[in-house]
Design a protein around this motif. Structure first.
Motif, PDB file in Angstrom:
ATOM      1  N   GLU A 111      -2.859   9.793   4.418  1.00  0.00           N
ATOM      2  CA  GLU A 111      -3.805   9.187   5.359  1.00  0.00           C
ATOM      3  C   GLU A 111      -3.191   7.969   6.055  1.00  0.00           C
ATOM      4  O   GLU A 111      -3.327   7.802   7.279  1.00  0.00           O
ATOM      5  CB  GLU A 111      -5.095   8.776   4.642  1.00  0.00           C
ATOM      6  N   LEU A 112      -2.496   7.140   5.265  1.00  0.00           N
ATOM      7  CA  LEU A 112      -1.842   5.970   5.852  1.00  0.00           C
ATOM      8  C   LEU A 112      -0.834   6.390   6.921  1.00  0.00           C
ATOM      9  O   LEU A 112      -0.812   5.838   8.028  1.00  0.00           O
ATOM     10  CB  LEU A 112      -1.123   5.169   4.762  1.00  0.00           C
ATOM     11  N   SER A 120       0.833  -1.210   0.000  1.00  0.00           N
ATOM     12  CA  SER A 120       0.000   0.000   0.000  1.00  0.00           C
ATOM     13  C   SER A 120       0.863   1.253   0.000  1.00  0.00           C
ATOM     14  O   SER A 120       0.592   2.204  -0.739  1.00  0.00           O
ATOM     15  CB  SER A 120      -0.919   0.013   1.229  1.00  0.00           C
ATOM     16  N   ALA A 163       0.403   3.833  -3.026  1.00  0.00           N
ATOM     17  CA  ALA A 163      -0.517   4.911  -2.641  1.00  0.00           C
ATOM     18  C   ALA A 163      -0.193   6.216  -3.355  1.00  0.00           C
ATOM     19  O   ALA A 163       0.978   6.547  -3.577  1.00  0.00           O
ATOM     20  CB  ALA A 163      -0.457   5.115  -1.136  1.00  0.00           C
ATOM     21  N   GLN A 221      -3.615   9.203  -0.282  1.00  0.00           N
ATOM     22  CA  GLN A 221      -3.660   7.913   0.411  1.00  0.00           C
ATOM     23  C   GLN A 221      -2.432   7.740   1.301  1.00  0.00           C
ATOM     24  O   GLN A 221      -2.535   7.241   2.424  1.00  0.00           O
ATOM     25  CB  GLN A 221      -3.741   6.778  -0.603  1.00  0.00           C
ATOM     26  N   SER A 222      -1.290   8.157   0.785  1.00  0.00           N
ATOM     27  CA  SER A 222      -0.050   8.068   1.560  1.00  0.00           C
ATOM     28  C   SER A 222      -0.128   8.917   2.820  1.00  0.00           C
ATOM     29  O   SER A 222       0.281   8.488   3.907  1.00  0.00           O
ATOM     30  CB  SER A 222       1.128   8.512   0.693  1.00  0.00           C
ATOM     31  N   ILE A 240      -8.332   1.752   2.350  1.00  0.00           N
ATOM     32  CA  ILE A 240      -7.218   2.098   1.451  1.00  0.00           C
ATOM     33  C   ILE A 240      -6.723   0.841   0.737  1.00  0.00           C
ATOM     34  O   ILE A 240      -6.476   0.853  -0.477  1.00  0.00           O
ATOM     35  CB  ILE A 240      -6.076   2.775   2.239  1.00  0.00           C
ATOM     36  N   TYR A 241      -6.588  -0.249   1.494  1.00  0.00           N
ATOM     37  CA  TYR A 241      -6.188  -1.520   0.878  1.00  0.00           C
ATOM     38  C   TYR A 241      -7.151  -1.883  -0.257  1.00  0.00           C
ATOM     39  O   TYR A 241      -6.724  -2.291  -1.346  1.00  0.00           O
ATOM     40  CB  TYR A 241      -6.191  -2.647   1.909  1.00  0.00           C
ATOM     41  N   SER A 274      -9.100   0.056  -2.039  1.00  0.00           N
ATOM     42  CA  SER A 274      -9.025   0.962  -3.188  1.00  0.00           C
ATOM     43  C   SER A 274      -7.806   0.683  -4.063  1.00  0.00           C
ATOM     44  O   SER A 274      -7.802   0.999  -5.253  1.00  0.00           O
ATOM     45  CB  SER A 274      -9.003   2.419  -2.712  1.00  0.00           C
TER      46      SER A 274
END
Length: 352
Positions: free
Chosen positions: A280-281, A269, A273, A277-278, A302-303, A305
């Protein structure tokens, strides 16, 4: 001393002393559960000295906590596959089990774990120094057991055991280092799980094959089968931690996400990402306070998506295919290969 003469120290179960190598007439393959029962019975019959009690009681304690006894059962299975005497392979199989539990005893100290298989860990029941020293003795006892193989196999089998033991320690070290590192690659992670988990499966199978009469080529191929199967199994474990049914999987779903464990899914991820996304992770990874359910749901989203589950399953299948390619090349009767295929399928087809 004759090449196949087996001498056993006094703490080996009486039932397994003085066995000679059998005639090579093949009988019906034993079921996995039978092999696990043989190991459990042999573990229960191990006799350690009574004095000093605080050195030896923890060994009996951790061995009595049970487990699936899968690693030593694989050694017996490999011996059986090549027509060997399963009973004569019990001491080296016990060596694998004693060694495995030695690593667990020391891992629990490193992790400061309160429980092992639902019971108090050795270092909590006694103290940390006892856990360290008892573990040290377990390693030596493992070697005493492994030395009960026939003389002509002693050096190659001890070499395999040494390589396996060092690999497990290297894997544990890498796993601890990964907890502190921010950048871990997929290849580094795969190497870590190979060392920490898979090499023991390969080593156990290779030792059992040699005791059973396999030649070096077939023993190596069976080891390759075990190593690749072990990697596939660990990748599946990563997947089930997020997507498994907790009732069937037997673990808390999302535990790896909650603890920021660097699994294939998280690393893939971070690799794929986009910027949002990065961000948020990383915000979830760096959060000191959070709602566990909310974190699991957000990271899983996220995974989803990024199709991470599908990518992880493809990676798992790649290693399963490598395992079966090695198996196909082994010089064994087809029904014996099918036995191993069924075993692998049973290991990799777990409830989601």
């Amino acid at each position: 001393m004759g090449a196949d003469k087996i001498i056993r120290p006094e703490w080996i179960p009486e039932a397994y002393r003085g066995m000679e190598a059998p005639a090579r007439n093949k009988k019906q393959m034993r079921e996995l559960h039978e092999l696990q029962d043989i190991i459990s019975d042999a573990v229960n019959k191990l006799n350690f000295p009574e004095y000093p009690a605080q050195l030896y009681e923890p060994i009996s304690y951790i061995l009595a906590l049970g487990g699936k006894r899968m690693r030593p059962a694989l050694l017996l299975m490999a011996c059986d596959l090549f027509g060997g005497n399963v009973e004569a392979a019990i001491p080296p199989a016990l060596a694998i089990e004693v060694f495995h539990n030695f690593t667990l005893m020391h891992d629990d100290i490193m992790d400061n774990a309160p429980l092992r298989r639902g019971s108090v860990t050795v270092h909590n029941k006694w103290n940390q120094n006892v856990g360290i020293l008892s573990g040290d003795v377990m390693l030596v006892q493992g070697y005493k057991l492994m030395m009960q193989v026939p003389d002509h196999l002693l050096r190659p089998i001890l070499d395999i055991f040494n390589i396996t033991a060092i690999g497990v320690c290297e894997g544990q070290q890498l796993d601890m280092e990964f907890e502190e590192l921010t950048n871990v690659s997929i290849s580094e992670y795969l190497n870590m799980i190979k060392l920490k988990t898979a090499v023991v499966l390969g080593g156990a199978l290779k030792i059992g094959a040699l005791i059973g009469g396999a030649d070096a080529k077939d023993a190596d191929l069976l080891s390759d089968f075990g190593v690749n199967l072990g990697i596939a199994f660990q990748l599946q474990d990563d997947i089930l931690d997020v997507y498994g049914d907790p009732e069937k999987f037997g673990k808390q779903v999302g535990g790896d996400i909650i603890s920021n464990k660097k699994t294939f899914l998280l690393l893939k991820s971070l690799e794929l990402a986009d910027s949002s996304q990065s961000a948020e992770l990383n915000s979830w990874l760096n959060a000191k306070r959070f709602n566990s359910t909310e974190k699991v749901q957000a990271v899983t989203a996220i995974y989803d998506s990024l199709s991470i589950r599908q990518l992880a399953e493809e990676a798992m299948q790649t290693y399963a295919d490598k395992a079966f390619e090695a198996l196909d090349a082994i010089n064994l009767p087809e029904n014996h290969k099918q036995y191993l295929r069924n075993f692998a399928d049973g290991l990799l087809v777990r409830e989601h």
